[in-house]
Design a protein around this motif. Sequence first.
Motif, PDB file in Angstrom:
ATOM      1  N   MET A   1       0.829  -1.199   0.000  1.00 61.38           N
ATOM      2  CA  MET A   1       0.000   0.000   0.000  1.00 61.38           C
ATOM      3  C   MET A   1       0.869   1.256   0.000  1.00 61.38           C
ATOM      4  SD  MET A   1      -2.999   1.162   2.688  1.00 61.38           S
ATOM      5  CE  MET A   1      -3.696  -0.463   2.684  1.00 61.38           C
ATOM      6  N   GLU A   2       1.924   1.254   0.798  1.00 61.07           N
ATOM      7  CA  GLU A   2       2.834   2.393   0.835  1.00 61.07           C
ATOM      8  C   GLU A   2       3.443   2.620  -0.550  1.00 61.07           C
ATOM      9  OE1 GLU A   2       6.628   4.077   3.381  1.00 61.07           O
ATOM     10  OE2 GLU A   2       6.387   1.912   3.196  1.00 61.07           O
ATOM     11  N   SER A   3       3.878   1.557  -1.182  1.00 58.59           N
ATOM     12  CA  SER A   3       4.482   1.646  -2.506  1.00 58.59           C
ATOM     13  C   SER A   3       3.479   2.179  -3.530  1.00 58.59           C
ATOM     14  CB  SER A   3       4.996   0.270  -2.930  1.00 58.59           C
ATOM     15  OG  SER A   3       5.492   0.311  -4.241  1.00 58.59           O
ATOM     16  N   ASP A   4       2.245   1.699  -3.467  1.00 56.46           N
ATOM     17  CA  ASP A   4       1.212   2.154  -4.403  1.00 56.46           C
ATOM     18  C   ASP A   4       0.932   3.645  -4.253  1.00 56.46           C
ATOM     19  OD1 ASP A   4       0.995  -0.442  -5.320  1.00 56.46           O
ATOM     20  OD2 ASP A   4      -0.903  -0.853  -4.284  1.00 56.46           O
ATOM     21  N   VAL A   5       0.865   4.129  -3.026  1.00 50.97           N
ATOM     22  CA  VAL A   5       0.587   5.551  -2.802  1.00 50.97           C
ATOM     23  C   VAL A   5       1.767   6.396  -3.278  1.00 50.97           C
ATOM     24  CG1 VAL A   5       0.063   7.323  -1.082  1.00 50.97           C
ATOM     25  CG2 VAL A   5      -1.033   5.100  -0.916  1.00 50.97           C
ATOM     26  N   LYS A   6       2.988   5.950  -3.009  1.00 54.73           N
ATOM     27  CA  LYS A   6       4.163   6.675  -3.492  1.00 54.73           C
ATOM     28  C   LYS A   6       4.177   6.750  -5.020  1.00 54.73           C
ATOM     29  CE  LYS A   6       7.372   5.942   0.332  1.00 54.73           C
ATOM     30  NZ  LYS A   6       8.621   5.286   0.772  1.00 54.73           N
ATOM     31  N   THR A   7       3.812   5.656  -5.662  1.00 57.59           N
ATOM     32  CA  THR A   7       3.742   5.634  -7.121  1.00 57.59           C
ATOM     33  C   THR A   7       2.672   6.599  -7.623  1.00 57.59           C
ATOM     34  OG1 THR A   7       4.530   3.349  -7.230  1.00 57.59           O
ATOM     35  CG2 THR A   7       3.309   4.162  -9.144  1.00 57.59           C
ATOM     36  N   ALA A   8       1.520   6.601  -6.974  1.00 58.61           N
ATOM     37  CA  ALA A   8       0.448   7.518  -7.372  1.00 58.61           C
ATOM     38  C   ALA A   8       0.894   8.971  -7.238  1.00 58.61           C
ATOM     39  CB  ALA A   8      -0.803   7.260  -6.532  1.00 58.61           C
ATOM     40  N   ILE A   9       1.599   9.286  -6.164  1.00 56.72           N
ATOM     41  CA  ILE A   9       2.100  10.658  -5.968  1.00 56.72           C
ATOM     42  C   ILE A   9       3.075  11.015  -7.088  1.00 56.72           C
ATOM     43  CG2 ILE A   9       3.531  12.142  -4.489  1.00 56.72           C
ATOM     44  CD1 ILE A   9       2.286  10.624  -2.073  1.00 56.72           C
TER      45      ILE A   9
END
Length: 99
Positions: free
Chosen positions: A69-77
């Motif tokens: 989840m952390e990785s996905d949010v960082k990618t989205a940002i």
Amino acid sequence: MAEVPNPRIPWLQALLGRVQTAQGQIPNLDTPTASIGSGTAWTGKRALAVHDETLAPLAKPFKAALTGMESDVKTAISREPETVSEEEAKKAQAEYGSR
């Protein structure tokens, strides 16, 4: 039309902060899981069964889910543009501002 700061970026950064806070508040289950069953805290057939059937299967996927989840949010940002049109900003605020 003028470009304005992308309102999705602070929202995603806030989400990232909440995910990282959750990661820090949720205890790492690896050590307690390892001490049950064949470890030193609780041993025996029942302890081993609890370890093998309940704790061990939950520990790794739970930690992996938070990391993912952390990785996905960082990618989205990283994919968000710094600025957007005023119209796009208004649409985003209408969609996300009410949540």
